[in-house]
Scaffold this motif. Structure first.
Motif, PDB file in Angstrom:
ATOM      1  N   GLU A   2       0.946  -1.288  -0.097  1.00  0.00           N
ATOM      2  CA  GLU A   2       0.088   0.180   0.043  1.00  0.00           C
ATOM      3  C   GLU A   2       0.916   1.501   0.189  1.00  0.00           C
ATOM      4  OE1 GLU A   2      -2.487  -0.339   3.433  1.00  0.00           O
ATOM      5  OE2 GLU A   2      -3.815  -1.872   2.314  1.00  0.00           O
ATOM      6  N   LYS A   3       1.940   1.211   0.701  1.00  0.00           N
ATOM      7  CA  LYS A   3       2.902   2.483   0.855  1.00  0.00           C
ATOM      8  C   LYS A   3       3.595   2.513  -0.474  1.00  0.00           C
ATOM      9  CE  LYS A   3       7.203   3.756   3.082  1.00  0.00           C
ATOM     10  NZ  LYS A   3       8.050   3.566   4.042  1.00  0.00           N
ATOM     11  N   GLN A   4       4.126   1.698  -1.127  1.00  0.00           N
ATOM     12  CA  GLN A   4       4.729   1.439  -2.579  1.00  0.00           C
ATOM     13  C   GLN A   4       3.594   2.072  -3.583  1.00  0.00           C
ATOM     14  OE1 GLN A   4       6.512  -2.272  -3.345  1.00  0.00           O
ATOM     15  NE2 GLN A   4       8.110  -1.855  -1.956  1.00  0.00           N
ATOM     16  N   TYR A   5       2.407   1.419  -3.482  1.00  0.00           N
ATOM     17  CA  TYR A   5       1.271   2.193  -4.275  1.00  0.00           C
ATOM     18  C   TYR A   5       0.985   3.484  -3.983  1.00  0.00           C
ATOM     19  CZ  TYR A   5      -3.249   2.481  -6.277  1.00  0.00           C
ATOM     20  OH  TYR A   5      -4.497   3.048  -7.312  1.00  0.00           O
ATOM     21  N   MET A   6       0.835   3.902  -2.988  1.00  0.00           N
ATOM     22  CA  MET A   6       0.719   5.417  -2.577  1.00  0.00           C
ATOM     23  C   MET A   6       2.010   6.314  -3.063  1.00  0.00           C
ATOM     24  SD  MET A   6      -2.189   5.570  -1.525  1.00  0.00           S
ATOM     25  CE  MET A   6      -2.458   7.459  -1.193  1.00  0.00           C
ATOM     26  N   GLU A   7       3.079   5.925  -2.920  1.00  0.00           N
ATOM     27  CA  GLU A   7       4.361   6.599  -3.389  1.00  0.00           C
ATOM     28  C   GLU A   7       4.159   6.617  -4.979  1.00  0.00           C
ATOM     29  OE1 GLU A   7       7.582   4.496  -1.636  1.00  0.00           O
ATOM     30  OE2 GLU A   7       7.548   5.584   0.301  1.00  0.00           O
ATOM     31  N   GLU A   8       4.050   5.485  -5.496  1.00  0.00           N
ATOM     32  CA  GLU A   8       3.844   5.843  -7.135  1.00  0.00           C
ATOM     33  C   GLU A   8       2.949   6.680  -7.699  1.00  0.00           C
ATOM     34  OE1 GLU A   8       5.798   4.051  -9.284  1.00  0.00           O
ATOM     35  OE2 GLU A   8       6.970   3.476  -7.591  1.00  0.00           O
ATOM     36  N   ILE A   9       1.796   6.851  -6.849  1.00  0.00           N
ATOM     37  CA  ILE A   9       0.590   7.496  -7.205  1.00  0.00           C
ATOM     38  C   ILE A   9       1.350   8.853  -7.078  1.00  0.00           C
ATOM     39  CG2 ILE A   9      -1.526   8.471  -6.482  1.00  0.00           C
ATOM     40  CD1 ILE A   9      -2.604   5.969  -5.981  1.00  0.00           C
ATOM     41  N   ALA A  10       1.939   9.360  -5.886  1.00  0.00           N
ATOM     42  CA  ALA A  10       2.486  10.577  -5.591  1.00  0.00           C
ATOM     43  C   ALA A  10       3.676  10.910  -6.617  1.00  0.00           C
ATOM     44  CB  ALA A  10       2.998  10.671  -4.095  1.00  0.00           C
ATOM     45  N   LYS A  11       4.335  10.089  -6.856  1.00  0.00           N
ATOM     46  CA  LYS A  11       5.396  10.296  -7.937  1.00  0.00           C
ATOM     47  C   LYS A  11       4.736  10.587  -9.328  1.00  0.00           C
ATOM     48  CE  LYS A  11       9.002   7.403  -5.871  1.00  0.00           C
ATOM     49  NZ  LYS A  11       9.810   6.191  -5.933  1.00  0.00           N
ATOM     50  N   ILE A  67      15.015  18.684  -7.046  1.00  0.00           N
ATOM     51  CA  ILE A  67      13.787  19.337  -7.537  1.00  0.00           C
ATOM     52  C   ILE A  67      12.629  19.514  -6.385  1.00  0.00           C
ATOM     53  CG2 ILE A  67      12.059  19.406  -9.324  1.00  0.00           C
ATOM     54  CD1 ILE A  67      14.330  18.509 -11.273  1.00  0.00           C
ATOM     55  N   ILE A  68      12.401  18.200  -5.921  1.00  0.00           N
ATOM     56  CA  ILE A  68      11.289  18.068  -4.785  1.00  0.00           C
ATOM     57  C   ILE A  68      11.601  19.012  -3.681  1.00  0.00           C
ATOM     58  CG2 ILE A  68      10.449  16.343  -3.349  1.00  0.00           C
ATOM     59  CD1 ILE A  68      10.726  14.379  -5.248  1.00  0.00           C
ATOM     60  N   LEU A  69      12.757  19.060  -3.398  1.00  0.00           N
ATOM     61  CA  LEU A  69      13.241  19.858  -2.329  1.00  0.00           C
ATOM     62  C   LEU A  69      12.832  21.488  -2.573  1.00  0.00           C
ATOM     63  CD1 LEU A  69      16.483  18.616  -0.821  1.00  0.00           C
ATOM     64  CD2 LEU A  69      14.542  18.422   0.463  1.00  0.00           C
ATOM     65  N   PHE A  70      13.196  21.509  -3.782  1.00  0.00           N
ATOM     66  CA  PHE A  70      12.903  22.931  -4.298  1.00  0.00           C
ATOM     67  C   PHE A  70      11.307  23.457  -4.217  1.00  0.00           C
ATOM     68  CE2 PHE A  70      12.504  26.230  -8.050  1.00  0.00           C
ATOM     69  CZ  PHE A  70      12.999  27.390  -7.282  1.00  0.00           C
ATOM     70  N   GLU A  75      -4.229  22.310   8.848  1.00  0.00           N
ATOM     71  CA  GLU A  75      -3.710  21.112   8.977  1.00  0.00           C
ATOM     72  C   GLU A  75      -4.216  20.149   7.674  1.00  0.00           C
ATOM     73  OE1 GLU A  75      -1.126  18.202  10.176  1.00  0.00           O
ATOM     74  OE2 GLU A  75      -1.474  20.100  11.284  1.00  0.00           O
ATOM     75  N   LYS A  76      -5.479  20.770   7.143  1.00  0.00           N
ATOM     76  CA  LYS A  76      -5.881  19.566   6.033  1.00  0.00           C
ATOM     77  C   LYS A  76      -5.637  20.685   4.543  1.00  0.00           C
ATOM     78  CE  LYS A  76      -9.194  17.525   8.890  1.00  0.00           C
ATOM     79  NZ  LYS A  76     -10.783  17.060   8.915  1.00  0.00           N
ATOM     80  N   GLY A  77      -4.779  21.742   4.679  1.00  0.00           N
ATOM     81  CA  GLY A  77      -4.674  22.548   3.364  1.00  0.00           C
ATOM     82  C   GLY A  77      -4.044  21.766   2.746  1.00  0.00           C
ATOM     83  N   SER A  78      -4.350  22.021   1.120  1.00  0.00           N
ATOM     84  CA  SER A  78      -3.649  21.356   0.214  1.00  0.00           C
ATOM     85  C   SER A  78      -2.267  21.560   0.068  1.00  0.00           C
ATOM     86  CB  SER A  78      -4.440  21.777  -1.234  1.00  0.00           C
ATOM     87  OG  SER A  78      -4.156  22.940  -1.421  1.00  0.00           O
ATOM     88  N   GLY A  79      -1.968  22.869   0.396  1.00  0.00           N
ATOM     89  CA  GLY A  79      -0.482  23.281   0.378  1.00  0.00           C
ATOM     90  C   GLY A  79       0.383  22.341   1.172  1.00  0.00           C
ATOM     91  N   LEU A  80      -0.096  22.235   2.543  1.00  0.00           N
ATOM     92  CA  LEU A  80       0.593  21.573   3.594  1.00  0.00           C
ATOM     93  C   LEU A  80       0.834  20.119   2.937  1.00  0.00           C
ATOM     94  CD1 LEU A  80       2.173  21.468   6.168  1.00  0.00           C
ATOM     95  CD2 LEU A  80      -0.257  21.389   7.173  1.00  0.00           C
ATOM     96  N   ILE A  81      -0.377  19.654   2.796  1.00  0.00           N
ATOM     97  CA  ILE A  81      -0.419  18.212   2.357  1.00  0.00           C
ATOM     98  C   ILE A  81       0.618  18.002   1.030  1.00  0.00           C
ATOM     99  CG2 ILE A  81      -1.766  16.436   1.152  1.00  0.00           C
ATOM    100  CD1 ILE A  81      -4.413  17.609   2.501  1.00  0.00           C
ATOM    101  N   ASN A  82       0.694  18.883   0.037  1.00  0.00           N
ATOM    102  CA  ASN A  82       1.691  18.728  -1.010  1.00  0.00           C
ATOM    103  C   ASN A  82       3.053  18.486  -0.471  1.00  0.00           C
ATOM    104  OD1 ASN A  82      -0.366  18.272  -3.215  1.00  0.00           O
ATOM    105  ND2 ASN A  82      -0.266  20.638  -3.364  1.00  0.00           N
ATOM    106  N   SER A 121       3.709  15.275   1.527  1.00  0.00           N
ATOM    107  CA  SER A 121       3.812  14.154   0.646  1.00  0.00           C
ATOM    108  C   SER A 121       4.871  14.195  -0.220  1.00  0.00           C
ATOM    109  CB  SER A 121       2.597  13.967  -0.289  1.00  0.00           C
ATOM    110  OG  SER A 121       2.745  15.100  -1.277  1.00  0.00           O
ATOM    111  N   ARG A 122       5.415  15.395  -0.607  1.00  0.00           N
ATOM    112  CA  ARG A 122       6.707  15.440  -1.323  1.00  0.00           C
ATOM    113  C   ARG A 122       7.842  15.007  -0.399  1.00  0.00           C
ATOM    114  NH1 ARG A 122       7.065  18.611  -6.148  1.00  0.00           N
ATOM    115  NH2 ARG A 122       4.963  19.166  -6.909  1.00  0.00           N
ATOM    116  N   ALA A 123       7.874  15.571   0.782  1.00  0.00           N
ATOM    117  CA  ALA A 123       9.067  15.287   1.789  1.00  0.00           C
ATOM    118  C   ALA A 123       8.994  13.802   1.941  1.00  0.00           C
ATOM    119  CB  ALA A 123       8.835  16.045   3.106  1.00  0.00           C
ATOM    120  N   ALA A 124       7.973  13.042   2.224  1.00  0.00           N
ATOM    121  CA  ALA A 124       7.931  11.636   2.371  1.00  0.00           C
ATOM    122  C   ALA A 124       8.518  10.806   1.212  1.00  0.00           C
ATOM    123  CB  ALA A 124       6.388  11.316   2.689  1.00  0.00           C
TER     124      ALA A 124
END
Length: 257
Positions: free
Chosen positions: A46-55, A169-172, A219-226, A229-232
């Motif tokens: 599930e983690k790999q699946y979510m990571e692939e979706i995020a990528k 690039i993700i850090l930036f 806490e539920k803002g899209s900016g914070l979620i983005n 998820s990028r950091a993860a």
């Protein structure tokens, strides 16, 4: 049945029960391990699946930003260049008084052209890859300073390390999201970014002096979620702190690969 036979029967029965008990325990432990392994494998899948979706989402976003960058640079930038050229030609046909007014317009168009070119740089993945993390941040902060959005500064400490290009690039992009919030919502007057190149990791600290927010408000803002998820995806530790009228601070701890 004499006493010796009774004792032997009891001993045999006890041995059988003990063997059965040990067998049950072994089977229980075996199945528990199998169950735990299955659960862990399921969570990992599930983690790999979510990571692939995020990528995939990040790749789509990067492609969209790159297309916008080309559009800004090649089309809008070209139109502004042509407009400025015509303004300058027109200026040669006007009186000195009117020429001064036209010069002001030409200057505004020139600044707009410069801003578009700088903006297109920080949107284009290929340019960011060529410039590197530090230079990309410098270009972005210089753009804020030239537009008088706020006073932005960058400090670096330690010996600069070569980072994975995609993760750079993700850090930036995480920092860009933070910068965007600082300008749009924070009403900040200053923005400070510090890069600490430590022996095993890069510590990034970004902070503004804006109005801030209560921890639960965004806490539920899209900016914070983005950002999270990028950091993860790059295994970077993410922390954001704020309080009303005390600004916002972002800390990223990125381990070197």
């Amino acid at each position: 049945m004499n006493d010796q036979e009774v004792q032997m029967l009891v001993a045999a029965t006890s041995m059988v029960l003990l063997i059965l008990l040990i067998t049950v325990i072994i089977l229980f432990v075996f199945f528990q391990k199998r169950k735990l392994k299955f659960i862990l494998e399921k969570k990992e899948a599930e983690k790999q699946y979510m990571e692939e979706i995020a990528k995939s989402q990040i790749e789509i976003q990067e492609q969209a930003l790159q297309n916008m960058s080309w559009e800004l640079h090649d089309n809008i930038g070209q139109l502004l260049s042509v407009a400025r050229m015509h303004i300058n030609i027109l200026g040669t046909q006007l009186t000195e008084e009117n020429k001064e007014k036209l010069d002001d317009i030409s200057e505004i168009v020139g600044k707009s052209l410069q801003e578009i070119r700088l903006l297109s740089k920080t949107m284009n993945t290929e340019i960011i890859q060529n410039m590197g993390l530090i230079k990309s941040i410098e270009v972005e902060l210089d753009r804020f300073n030239k537009l008088n959005f706020l006073v932005a500064t960058l400090q670096t400490h330690g010996e600069e390390r070569s980072l994975d290009i995609k993760e750079e690039i993700i850090l930036f992009r995480i920092l860009q999201e933070f910068f965007s919030n600082a300008i749009k919502h924070s009403k900040a007057k200053s923005l400070e970014v510090t890069l600490n190149f430590e022996s095993d990791r890069l510590i990034i600290l970004a902070q503004d002096d804006g109005v801030g927010f209560e921890e639960g408000e965004i806490e539920k803002g899209s900016g914070l979620i983005n950002m999270k998820s990028r950091a993860a995806i790059i295994n970077a530790e993410f922390a954001m702190k704020s309080a009303k009228n005390k600004g916002v601070s972002l800390t990223l701890s990125y381990p070197y690969k």
